[in-house]
Design a protein around this motif. Structure first.
Motif, PDB file in Angstrom:
ATOM      1  N   THR A 165       0.835  -1.204   0.000  1.00  0.00           N
ATOM      2  CA  THR A 165       0.000   0.000   0.000  1.00  0.00           C
ATOM      3  C   THR A 165       0.870   1.254   0.000  1.00  0.00           C
ATOM      4  OG1 THR A 165      -1.723  -1.193   1.175  1.00  0.00           O
ATOM      5  CG2 THR A 165      -1.837   1.198   1.236  1.00  0.00           C
ATOM      6  N   LEU A 166       1.904   1.267   0.818  1.00  0.00           N
ATOM      7  CA  LEU A 166       2.778   2.434   0.893  1.00  0.00           C
ATOM      8  C   LEU A 166       3.515   2.671  -0.421  1.00  0.00           C
ATOM      9  CD1 LEU A 166       4.201   1.773   4.450  1.00  0.00           C
ATOM     10  CD2 LEU A 166       2.759   3.716   3.793  1.00  0.00           C
ATOM     11  N   ALA A 167       3.762   1.620  -1.175  1.00  0.00           N
ATOM     12  CA  ALA A 167       4.534   1.726  -2.421  1.00  0.00           C
ATOM     13  C   ALA A 167       3.780   2.437  -3.528  1.00  0.00           C
ATOM     14  CB  ALA A 167       4.959   0.331  -2.887  1.00  0.00           C
ATOM     15  N   ARG A 168       2.559   2.800  -3.294  1.00  0.00           N
ATOM     16  CA  ARG A 168       1.812   3.569  -4.300  1.00  0.00           C
ATOM     17  C   ARG A 168       2.404   4.960  -4.505  1.00  0.00           C
ATOM     18  NH1 ARG A 168      -4.329   2.228  -2.346  1.00  0.00           N
ATOM     19  NH2 ARG A 168      -4.144  -0.025  -2.514  1.00  0.00           N
ATOM     20  N   ILE A 169       3.133   5.452  -3.524  1.00  0.00           N
ATOM     21  CA  ILE A 169       3.750   6.774  -3.610  1.00  0.00           C
ATOM     22  C   ILE A 169       5.201   6.581  -4.042  1.00  0.00           C
ATOM     23  CG2 ILE A 169       4.408   8.840  -2.325  1.00  0.00           C
ATOM     24  CD1 ILE A 169       2.026   8.319  -0.497  1.00  0.00           C
ATOM     25  N   ALA A 170       5.588   7.280  -5.085  1.00  0.00           N
ATOM     26  CA  ALA A 170       6.908   7.071  -5.692  1.00  0.00           C
ATOM     27  C   ALA A 170       8.042   7.247  -4.692  1.00  0.00           C
ATOM     28  CB  ALA A 170       7.085   8.014  -6.885  1.00  0.00           C
TER      29      ALA A 170
END
Length: 171
Positions: free
Chosen positions: A153-158
């Motif tokens: 989920t956190l990896a959605r932000i570059a």
């Protein structure tokens, strides 16, 4: 909902044992969507955050579990972050007992999943990436599941994706 206010009061002002049992009861009640709202309205988030931050081992684990269940509700995700709940959950994910780590990873997953970039960035700022990577790599089965979900989920932000990769996690 008549039992929620007394449980919140015990979580806030009870003896050590009462606080453990009140947090446990609130965690179980918070499985229900209506109770998630009622617990927040009764002021239950702040004492649970306080227990997660500075309680006994049992209080920390039960409070983290309650925060996990409360974080299923979108309004509660915002309230938990505003109450300062992210930093103690990250601390538990980093250095808690096995049970505390799993409860904290679950709570962080829900705080990241539905609340948008604000909570995701707050988790990263609080140092949450490294302990989640560590749990995903070497935790118990439950810790691995919820840490991996949180990282996904956190990896959605570059920028956070880069931080996750720098911490050694490969997708």
């Amino acid at each position: 909902a008549g039992g929620i206010a007394p449980l919140v009061a015990l979580a806030r002002d009870g003896t050590d044992g009462q606080q453990v049992h009140a947090a446990w009861a609130l965690a179980n009640l918070a499985i229900n969507a209506d109770n998630q709202v009622a617990i927040a309205r009764a002021g239950g988030i702040a004492p649970l955050v306080a227990l997660a931050r500075g309680g006994s081992d049992g209080q920390k684990e039960e409070a983290a579990g309650a925060l996990w269940n409360l974080a299923v509700n979108a309004d509660n995700q915002v309230a938990i972050a505003k109450a300062g709940g992210i930093a103690p959950l990250v601390a538990l994910a980093r250095g808690g007992s096995d049970g505390q780590k799993e409860e904290a990873a679950g709570a962080l997953y829900f705080l990241a999943r539905y609340s948008g970039e604000e909570n995701q960035a707050a988790i990263a700022r609080a140092g949450g990436i490294a302990p989640l990577v560590a749990l995903a790599r070497g935790g118990t089965d439950g810790q691995k599941v919820f840490a991996a979900r949180a990282l996904w989920t956190l990896a959605r932000i570059a920028d956070i994706r880069v931080a996750i990769a720098n911490a050694g996690w490969r997708f």
